[in-house]
Design a protein around this motif. Structure first.
Motif, short mmCIF file in Angstrom:
data_model
loop_
_atom_site.label_atom_id
_atom_site.label_comp_id
_atom_site.label_asym_id
_atom_site.label_seq_id
_atom_site.Cartn_x
_atom_site.Cartn_y
_atom_site.Cartn_z
N SER A 75 0.85 -1.19 0.00
CA SER A 75 0.21 -0.46 -0.15
C SER A 75 1.25 1.44 0.86
N ASN A 76 0.12 2.24 -0.65
CA ASN A 76 1.35 3.94 -0.38
C ASN A 76 0.54 4.79 -0.50
N PRO A 77 0.35 5.79 0.96
CA PRO A 77 -0.58 6.88 1.20
C PRO A 77 -0.54 8.23 0.01
N TYR A 78 1.10 7.92 -0.28
CA TYR A 78 1.43 8.88 -1.12
C TYR A 78 0.83 8.53 -2.64
N TYR A 79 0.55 7.50 -3.30
CA TYR A 79 -0.65 7.24 -4.70
C TYR A 79 -1.64 6.80 -4.12
N ARG A 80 -2.21 7.33 -3.60
CA ARG A 80 -3.18 6.93 -2.63
C ARG A 80 -3.76 5.26 -2.67
N ILE A 81 -3.41 4.01 -2.54
CA ILE A 81 -3.42 3.17 -2.74
C ILE A 81 -3.29 2.01 -1.39
N THR A 82 -4.20 1.57 -1.44
CA THR A 82 -4.23 0.55 0.04
C THR A 82 -4.50 -0.52 -0.13
N PHE A 83 -4.86 -1.54 0.50
CA PHE A 83 -4.73 -2.92 0.13
C PHE A 83 -6.12 -3.31 -0.52
N LEU A 99 -6.71 -1.56 -14.60
CA LEU A 99 -6.27 -1.85 -13.35
C LEU A 99 -5.14 -1.06 -12.97
N SER A 100 -5.39 -0.27 -11.64
CA SER A 100 -4.01 0.76 -11.26
C SER A 100 -2.99 -0.01 -11.26
N ASN A 101 -1.30 0.45 -11.53
CA ASN A 101 -0.13 -0.18 -11.73
C ASN A 101 -0.02 -1.09 -10.63
N PHE A 102 -0.13 -0.75 -8.93
CA PHE A 102 -0.22 -1.47 -8.19
C PHE A 102 -0.46 -2.83 -8.12
N SER A 103 -1.56 -2.75 -8.95
CA SER A 103 -3.01 -4.49 -9.12
C SER A 103 -1.93 -5.40 -10.02
N ILE A 104 -1.86 -4.31 -10.87
CA ILE A 104 -1.13 -5.19 -12.11
C ILE A 104 0.15 -5.53 -11.33
N CYS A 105 1.17 -4.88 -10.75
CA CYS A 105 2.09 -5.89 -10.28
C CYS A 105 2.43 -6.42 -9.63
N ALA A 106 1.40 -6.78 -8.33
CA ALA A 106 1.28 -7.70 -8.00
C ALA A 106 0.91 -9.07 -8.76
N LEU A 107 0.12 -8.66 -10.22
CA LEU A 107 -0.35 -10.27 -10.82
C LEU A 107 1.08 -10.32 -11.46
N ILE A 137 13.32 2.75 -11.16
CA ILE A 137 12.43 2.29 -11.28
C ILE A 137 11.89 1.22 -10.17
N LYS A 138 10.60 2.02 -9.98
CA LYS A 138 9.63 0.67 -8.25
C LYS A 138 8.54 -0.07 -9.37
N LEU A 139 9.17 -1.16 -9.30
CA LEU A 139 8.10 -2.43 -10.09
C LEU A 139 6.98 -1.78 -9.75
N THR A 140 6.28 -1.56 -7.85
CA THR A 140 4.88 -0.92 -8.13
C THR A 140 4.33 -0.28 -8.84
N LYS A 141 5.04 0.72 -8.78
CA LYS A 141 4.71 1.72 -9.43
C LYS A 141 4.32 2.39 -10.99
N CYS A 142 5.61 1.14 -11.85
CA CYS A 142 5.37 0.71 -13.88
C CYS A 142 4.16 -0.46 -13.63
N GLY A 143 4.08 -1.54 -12.42
CA GLY A 143 2.94 -2.31 -12.63
C GLY A 143 3.92 -3.63 -13.22
N GLY A 144 5.18 -3.88 -12.76
CA GLY A 144 5.49 -4.85 -12.57
C GLY A 144 6.84 -5.31 -13.61
N LEU A 145 7.44 -6.34 -13.73
CA LEU A 145 8.25 -6.89 -14.33
C LEU A 145 7.99 -6.73 -15.76
N THR A 146 7.24 -6.67 -16.68
CA THR A 146 7.16 -6.52 -17.86
C THR A 146 7.07 -4.98 -18.01
N PRO A 147 6.48 -4.39 -17.35
CA PRO A 147 7.27 -3.04 -17.98
C PRO A 147 8.20 -2.06 -17.45
#
Length: 337
Positions: A46-54, A88-96, A249-259
């Protein structure tokens, strides 16, 4: 393909403070994708700066659960494009996406770095992050965790004094992260003094959108400048080339390993240094970052080292900063609980 989502509250060893926030725990979402007897694991915090919660990530992913579980999985890239099409948000895409890469490697019976044609015998040493605190507490953290490279979080009215006092206690290499806290003229002056104190580079000195300030700073800075908040997604890499010397590069912010793989390639084409950073992930997320090590100039993958208790096994970072890659394929992740 079976989908499972898990919530963990990661407890930190110490209160973690940067210029805009402090926290003692970190909520994280673990995505589990299972197919043909194998399970891949991915993570987004989760990240309050980007307004992302579980809860926001969970709601997004649950909204397309049926589509995910019925998806004809062939490779992570095709799965990533499918996820992007559902907004989906990049954070959600990252986890998947991380789970998909881990699963793919396990299905192919190879670690990801090997599937990508890279050799993990040489890799950059991760820094260990010292969050903002009283100087005595920051020194105590360094003494508790002796390390060859420290990333020092700054953004106070006495940043230079902090670094001077820390320098008196160690010969370790320093990197500085201001987390958008400085103004251009302040950053120019700070760079001069920080260079004398053995600082290697400055990460995100100015506000993410202060491009005019960055143009001025880039002309006069005597230390390399690394973009973080100014470089979130693939499209940001080219813009950063005129204002920074490298990107984080932050994987959570960009959307994972693919990007991230595409961002690394683009940055190298633009002669930018490449760093990958973490967001206080567990070993699930850190193991994914570690697969990129052979392609990086710098890395900040100390997230699991900051935790009181980890939730997974995978890539291990030893006390001497040596990285031990697991025998497990993919990202090498196994959940412990």
């Amino acid at each position: 393909m079976k989908l499972e989502l898990k919530k963990y509250v990661l407890e930190l060893k110490h209160t973690f403070t940067i210029s805009r926030e402090s926290h003692d725990t970190q909520d994280t979402l673990i995505a589990c994708l299972s197919l043909e007897g194998h399970t891949g694991y991915g993570e987004s915090t989760s990240n309050p700066y980007y307004r992302i919660t579980f809860e926001s990530m969970q709601a997004e992913i649950e909204g397309i659960r049926k589509e995910i579980e019925s998806f004809d999985f062939k490779d992570p890239e095709g799965f990533y494009e499918f996820l992007k099409s559902h907004n989906l948000s990049n954070f959600s895409i990252c986890a998947l996406d991380l789970a998909a890469h881990d699963l793919y490697g396990k299905l192919k019976a190879k670690p990801l770095y090997e599937l990508w044609g890279t050799d993990n015998s040489q890799y950059p040493v991760t820094n260990f992050t010292i969050g903002l605190d009283s100087v005595d507490k920051m020194i105590e953290k360094m003494e508790e965790q002796p390390w060859p490279i420290y990333k020092i979080k700054l953004g106070t009215d006495n940043d230079l004094e902090i670094v001077k006092k820390l320098r008196a206690h160690t010969d370790a290499n320093f990197r500085v992260d201001a987390n958008c806290a400085w103004a251009a003229l302040q950053a120019i002056q700070n760079c001069k003094e920080l260079k004398e104190l053995g600082v290697e580079f400055i990460e995100q000195p100015l506000h993410a959108e202060d491009w005019s300030g960055m143009a001025k700073l880039k002309k006069e800075a005597v230390l390399p400048l690394i973009a973080d908040e100014s470089c979130i997604v693939e499209e940001d890499v080219e813009r950063c080339a005129g204002y920074f010397d490298g990107i984080n590069i932050k994987l959570t912010k960009c959307g994972g390993l693919t990007p991230a793989l595409r961002m690394i390639k683009k940055a190298k084409e633009l002669d930018l240094k490449v760093m990958v950073g973490c967001m206080t992930e567990s070993t699930v997320g850190i193991s994914a970052i570690a697969q990129l090590l052979p392609q990086l100039d710098y890395v900040d993958m100390d997230g699991a080292l900051l935790l009181k208790n980890d939730i997974a096994e995978g890539v291990e970072i030893q006390e001497n900063a040596k990285v031990i890659f697991p025998e497990e394929n993919g990202s090498g992740v196994k959940l412990m609980k």
